[in-house]
Design an enzyme around this catalytic site. Sequence first.
Site, PDB file in Angstrom:
ATOM      1  N   HIS A 114      -1.314   3.991  -1.413  1.00 13.21           N
ATOM      2  CA  HIS A 114      -1.586   4.605  -0.078  1.00 13.21           C
ATOM      3  C   HIS A 114      -2.867   4.587   0.882  1.00 13.21           C
ATOM      4  CE1 HIS A 114       1.123   6.483   3.323  1.00 13.21           C
ATOM      5  NE2 HIS A 114       0.023   6.514   3.847  1.00 13.21           N
ATOM      6  N   ASP A 174       1.015  -0.791  -0.495  1.00 13.76           N
ATOM      7  CA  ASP A 174      -0.420   0.106   0.349  1.00 13.76           C
ATOM      8  C   ASP A 174       0.465   0.954   0.007  1.00 13.76           C
ATOM      9  OD1 ASP A 174      -2.897   1.003   0.177  1.00 13.76           O
ATOM     10  OD2 ASP A 174      -2.366   1.744   2.316  1.00 13.76           O
ATOM     11  N   GLU A 176       7.224   7.155  -3.429  1.00 18.16           N
ATOM     12  CA  GLU A 176       5.135   6.313  -3.946  1.00 18.16           C
ATOM     13  C   GLU A 176       5.116   8.833  -4.064  1.00 18.16           C
ATOM     14  OE1 GLU A 176       3.784   5.709  -0.247  1.00 18.16           O
ATOM     15  OE2 GLU A 176       2.953   7.420   0.582  1.00 18.16           O
TER      16      GLU A 176
HETATM   17  P1  NAI Z   1       1.992   2.724  16.566  1.00 18.40           P
HETATM   18  O1  NAI Z   1       2.919   3.600  17.262  1.00 18.40           O
HETATM   19  O2  NAI Z   1       1.058   2.051  17.491  1.00 18.40           O
HETATM   20  O3  NAI Z   1       3.630   0.822  16.633  1.00 18.40           O
HETATM   21  C1  NAI Z   1       4.210   1.421  15.820  1.00 18.40           C
HETATM   22  C2  NAI Z   1       4.946  -0.327  16.729  1.00 18.40           C
HETATM   23  O4  NAI Z   1       6.498  -0.269  16.109  1.00 18.40           O
HETATM   24  C3  NAI Z   1       5.810   0.733  18.160  1.00 18.40           C
HETATM   25  O5  NAI Z   1       5.186  -0.915  19.177  1.00 18.40           O
HETATM   26  C4  NAI Z   1       7.153   0.085  18.518  1.00 18.40           C
HETATM   27  O6  NAI Z   1       7.039  -0.298  19.577  1.00 18.40           O
HETATM   28  C5  NAI Z   1       6.832  -0.622  17.141  1.00 18.40           C
HETATM   29  N1  NAI Z   1       8.450  -0.505  16.631  1.00 18.40           N
HETATM   30  C6  NAI Z   1       9.535   0.376  16.975  1.00 18.40           C
HETATM   31  N2  NAI Z   1      10.681   0.389  16.044  1.00 18.40           N
HETATM   32  C7  NAI Z   1      10.570  -0.503  15.667  1.00 18.40           C
HETATM   33  C8  NAI Z   1      11.275  -1.299  15.488  1.00 18.40           C
HETATM   34  N3  NAI Z   1      13.114  -2.183  14.901  1.00 18.40           N
HETATM   35  N4  NAI Z   1      10.882  -2.935  14.684  1.00 18.40           N
HETATM   36  C9  NAI Z   1      10.125  -3.431  15.232  1.00 18.40           C
HETATM   37  N5  NAI Z   1       8.678  -2.686  15.713  1.00 18.40           N
HETATM   38  C10 NAI Z   1       9.438  -1.645  15.745  1.00 18.40           C
HETATM   39  O7  NAI Z   1       2.097   3.248  15.463  1.00 18.40           O
HETATM   40  P2  NAI Z   1       0.804   2.624  15.030  1.00 18.40           P
HETATM   41  O8  NAI Z   1      -0.112   3.426  14.338  1.00 18.40           O
HETATM   42  O9  NAI Z   1       0.305   0.995  14.525  1.00 18.40           O
HETATM   43  O10 NAI Z   1       1.610   2.808  13.073  1.00 18.40           O
HETATM   44  C11 NAI Z   1       2.198   1.729  12.676  1.00 18.40           C
HETATM   45  C12 NAI Z   1       2.513   2.522  11.076  1.00 18.40           C
HETATM   46  O11 NAI Z   1       1.373   2.148  10.257  1.00 18.40           O
HETATM   47  C13 NAI Z   1       3.165   4.195  10.827  1.00 18.40           C
HETATM   48  O12 NAI Z   1       4.246   4.506  11.387  1.00 18.40           O
HETATM   49  C14 NAI Z   1       2.276   4.741   9.868  1.00 18.40           C
HETATM   50  O13 NAI Z   1       4.331   4.424   8.959  1.00 18.40           O
HETATM   51  C15 NAI Z   1       1.958   3.628   9.558  1.00 18.40           C
HETATM   52  N6  NAI Z   1       0.055   4.203   9.109  1.00 18.40           N
HETATM   53  C16 NAI Z   1       0.063   3.325   7.295  1.00 18.40           C
HETATM   54  C17 NAI Z   1      -1.008   3.766   7.154  1.00 18.40           C
HETATM   55  C18 NAI Z   1      -1.295   3.383   5.260  1.00 18.40           C
HETATM   56  O14 NAI Z   1      -2.995   4.347   5.472  1.00 18.40           O
HETATM   57  N7  NAI Z   1      -1.319   3.127   4.901  1.00 18.40           N
HETATM   58  C19 NAI Z   1      -2.057   4.545   7.782  1.00 18.40           C
HETATM   59  C20 NAI Z   1      -1.570   4.658   9.203  1.00 18.40           C
HETATM   60  C21 NAI Z   1      -0.586   3.962  10.052  1.00 18.40           C
END
Ligand code: NAI
Length: 342
Positions: free
Chosen positions: A291, A254, A259
């Site tokens: 996206h 996605d 992009e």
């Molecule tokens: P979140 O902050 O709740 O969770 C992110 C997790 O990744 C945390 O538990 C953190 O400890 C972990 N993390 C940090 N560094 C890491 C590493 N080196 N290896 C493995 N895990 C690691 O964030 P959430 O809300 O779950 O979103 C995740 C990602 O999704 C966002 O950063 C964003 O880039 C992406 N996203 C994409 C969307 C889309 O429409 N495609 C929409 C919303 C978010």
Amino acid sequence: MKIAFYDTKPYDKVWFDKIAGESGAEIKYFDFKLNAETARLSKDFDVVCIFVNDNADRQVLDILHENGVKLLALRCAGYNNVDFKTAYGKIHVVRVPDYSPAAVAEHAMALLLTLNRKTHRAYSRTRDNNFSINGFIGIDLAGKTAGVIGTGKIGRVFTGICKGFGMKVLAFDPYPAEGLDAEYTGLDELFAGSDIISLHCPLTPETRHIINRENLEKMKSHAIIINTSRGALIDTSALIDALKNYIIGGAGLDVYEEESEYFFEDLSDTIIKDDELSRLLTLPNVLLTSHQAFFTEEAMREIALITMENVKAFKEDKPLENEICYKCDGPCNKNEKSGRCF
Ligand code: NAI
């Protein structure tokens, strides 16, 4: 508050007009992205509102600061497009950390189901009166193993969905979630043991190209990678080589490393100059969406609501609950009295 709203799409207006109208804020919608050139138009605005592919680097932030902008309001969760060191002390940065983890997790599963059972190809075939099912064979997800990298809000919902399908879940996160129905392992074990690998960690210097040539070699030859997080988590040229050479089975994407020039735009009358993007689009075992994982009615409503609440809190000198700065990952000295990072 006067808000300069960059990279506007028709669906943004629908939700923001509805919610901003009630708050009395004045929004000027620009359909172009924020960059060093367009930043000049921020004069006389208090707030600049941006999305995932706007650029808030050092040069841009310096211009916004000179123009008197005091708040950068991200209408998204990810924030890898902001130079926080430049912003610190000059422009407060707020975001929407949590609007609908279900929207993104469900899209990740949609990519996986489509890619596995080829429903996108079946749709085209049957509309052409071609009722052959040759080439559409998939695998049962029940009993298979999903590897979830990043078990934050979205990763946890995705884990629950996989469990509902009867899958086993291996997880990797430097900060494991308590009580999650998954087995935390090292990355190498996750790569080797997973039939599906789904990325849900943020893009940081540590996670950039977490899927690289070396790690692709560790995966099962039928493994499917799902990326709804950020494009640069994957080294695209290594992924293309792995897909071409049957080192892995497929990819549902996605997001894409480069992009920003393409996604969200209708370019159907132009030639795509990005050869890697073009190559990905030719592969039958790749499914690309633009996206759109966040794009549900519930998520859009929350995004508009929380963004406007962030702006309102700023205007009323209240604590900024959703502020982030470059110190937030460590001991951020958020001022106890003001509830702000500086
Ligand atoms: P979140 O902050 O709740 O969770 C992110 C997790 O990744 C945390 O538990 C953190 O400890 C972990 N993390 C940090 N560094 C890491 C590493 N080196 N290896 C493995 N895990 C690691 O964030 P959430 O809300 O779950 O979103 C995740 C990602 O999704 C966002 O950063 C964003 O880039 C992406 N996203 C994409 C969307 C889309 O429409 N495609 C929409 C919303 C978010």
